[in-house]
Design an enzyme around this catalytic site. Structure first.
Site, mmCIF file in Angstrom:
data_model
loop_
_atom_site.group_PDB
_atom_site.id
_atom_site.type_symbol
_atom_site.label_atom_id
_atom_site.label_comp_id
_atom_site.label_asym_id
_atom_site.label_seq_id
_atom_site.Cartn_x
_atom_site.Cartn_y
_atom_site.Cartn_z
ATOM 1 N N LYS A 159 0.882 -1.175 0.000
ATOM 2 C CA LYS A 159 0.000 0.000 0.000
ATOM 3 C C LYS A 159 0.920 1.225 0.000
ATOM 4 C CE LYS A 159 -4.229 1.684 2.197
ATOM 5 N NZ LYS A 159 -4.946 2.034 0.981
HETATM 6 N N1 PMP Z 1 -7.705 -1.809 -2.894
HETATM 7 C C1 PMP Z 1 -7.031 -0.657 -2.783
HETATM 8 C C2 PMP Z 1 -6.173 -0.225 -3.904
HETATM 9 C C3 PMP Z 1 -7.134 0.107 -1.613
HETATM 10 O O1 PMP Z 1 -6.470 1.263 -1.491
HETATM 11 C C4 PMP Z 1 -7.970 -0.335 -0.574
HETATM 12 C C5 PMP Z 1 -8.118 0.489 0.675
HETATM 13 N N2 PMP Z 1 -7.109 0.211 1.592
HETATM 14 C C6 PMP Z 1 -8.641 -1.565 -0.724
HETATM 15 C C7 PMP Z 1 -8.494 -2.274 -1.904
HETATM 16 C C8 PMP Z 1 -9.435 -2.127 0.402
HETATM 17 O O2 PMP Z 1 -8.531 -2.571 1.386
HETATM 18 P P1 PMP Z 1 -8.957 -2.659 2.913
HETATM 19 O O3 PMP Z 1 -10.144 -3.529 2.955
HETATM 20 O O4 PMP Z 1 -7.786 -3.282 3.585
HETATM 21 O O5 PMP Z 1 -9.258 -1.285 3.345
#
Ligand code: PMP
Length: 308
Positions: A159
């Site tokens: 991320k």
């Molecule tokens: N995909 C991307 C590219 C994201 O930025 C996010 C948000 N964090 C998600 C999916 C969803 O991830 P999470 O459920 O861990 O928030």
């Protein structure tokens, strides 16, 4: 999420005034977006007069993994950010649902493997995050012409701020097309994800979602949704590659993510999808039940914040 800046932010070890949290322009974080971050939700439970943070340690583990993928010096930020959450929640005093963004950035050091020549900085803002209307009404999506980068380009499971430029372009394209969200395909032409959510498709009573090897973030809400569907609602879930055309003939399509929670999709490039969204609605109900359960939590997702 509110875009108004709060008065305070947590910055390199302490709560400080928003204006005082600055970095120099000549840093890798400014020059080449060398930073990793997390997005975490904390739900306000009025009866307990405190927030409950969802999957705090799981998010901080992914933050460490993202930092590792970018070659940052190894460091466990768990204790630091746990302290930060408690201090910033008290300092800002919001008695409502909030969103936290712990971030680790490269303050000094460039293309080196010598971690002794690199210095990291940390910060974390906190914003009010009321429930979006689209949870009820659904969103419209477009299939983006921009591709989600694969593991040999820039690791999708990191991320990292740098990954988000592609999502920004996709979002700009979506708004030109009049859609709320952009769904990106991967290099094999399969469904990947949006810039903030995983994609789920309901077909004949089975829920299908792309595997984590299909160029998506290893999303934490995705894991939670799969678990709730399978174990709590008794609905089968299959993780396999998903074709674009499957979305257009699906019974339901929904998005999951920390910020968008469980959001129904009502239209993709002009094709209406779903209707009453029975599976999506059942999942939403069970998801909120767990997130708002406070001390009655069943699945161990929640960390209690300080009493306000
Ligand atoms: N995909 C991307 C590219 C994201 O930025 C996010 C948000 N964090 C998600 C999916 C969803 O991830 P999470 O459920 O861990 O928030």
């Amino acid at each position: 999420m509110s875009l108004l800046t709060p008065e305070k932010i947590w910055f390199n070890g302490e709560v400080t005034d928003w204006e005082k949290a600055t970095v120099h322009v000549w840093t890798e974080t400014v020059l080449r977006a060398a930073s990793v971050f997390e997005g975490i939700r904390a739900y306000w439970v009025a009866d307990d007069e405190r927030h409950y943070v969802v999957h705090l340690d799981r998010h901080l583990r992914r933050l460490r993994q993202s930092a590792r993928l970018l070659g940052f010096p190894p460091h466990d930020f768990t204790a630091e950010f746990r302290k930060a959450v408690a201090e910033l929640v008290i300092a800002l005093g919001y008695r409502e649902d909030v969103y936290l963004r712990p971030t680790v950035y490269l303050e000094k050091g460039a293309y080196t493997r010598d971690t002794g020549q690199m210095w990291l900085g940390t910060f974390m803002p906190l914003f009010p995050a009321p429930r979006e209307e689209s949870i009820t009404t659904g969103v419209t999506c477009t299939i983006s012409s921009w591709q989600r980068a694969g593991d040999s380009v820039i690791p999708p499971r990191a991320k990292a701020a740098a990954n988000y430029h592609a999502f920004r372009l996709a979002r700009l394209e979506a708004s030109e097309r009049g859609a709320d969200e952009a769904i990106m395909l991967n290099h094999r032409g399969h469904i990947a994800e949006t810039g903030g959510a995983s994609v789920f498709v309901v077909r004949d009573g089975t829920v299908v979602t792309p595997p984590t090897s299909d160029s998506i973030l290893e999303s934490i809400t995705r894991e939670s949704a799969i678990r709730l569907l399978r174990e709590e609602l008794g609905i089968p879930v299959v993780e396999r590659s998903v074709d674009r055309s499957e979305l257009l003939i699906a019974d339901e399509v929904f998005l999951t993510g920390t910020l968008c929670e469980i959001t129904p999709v009502r239209e993709i490039d002009g094709t209406p999808i779903g209707g009453d969204w029975p599976t999506t609605r059942a999942l939403q109900r069970r998801y909120y039940q767990e997130c708002l359960s406070g001390t009655r939590q069943k699945l161990g997702w929640l960390t209690a914040g300080p009493v306000l």
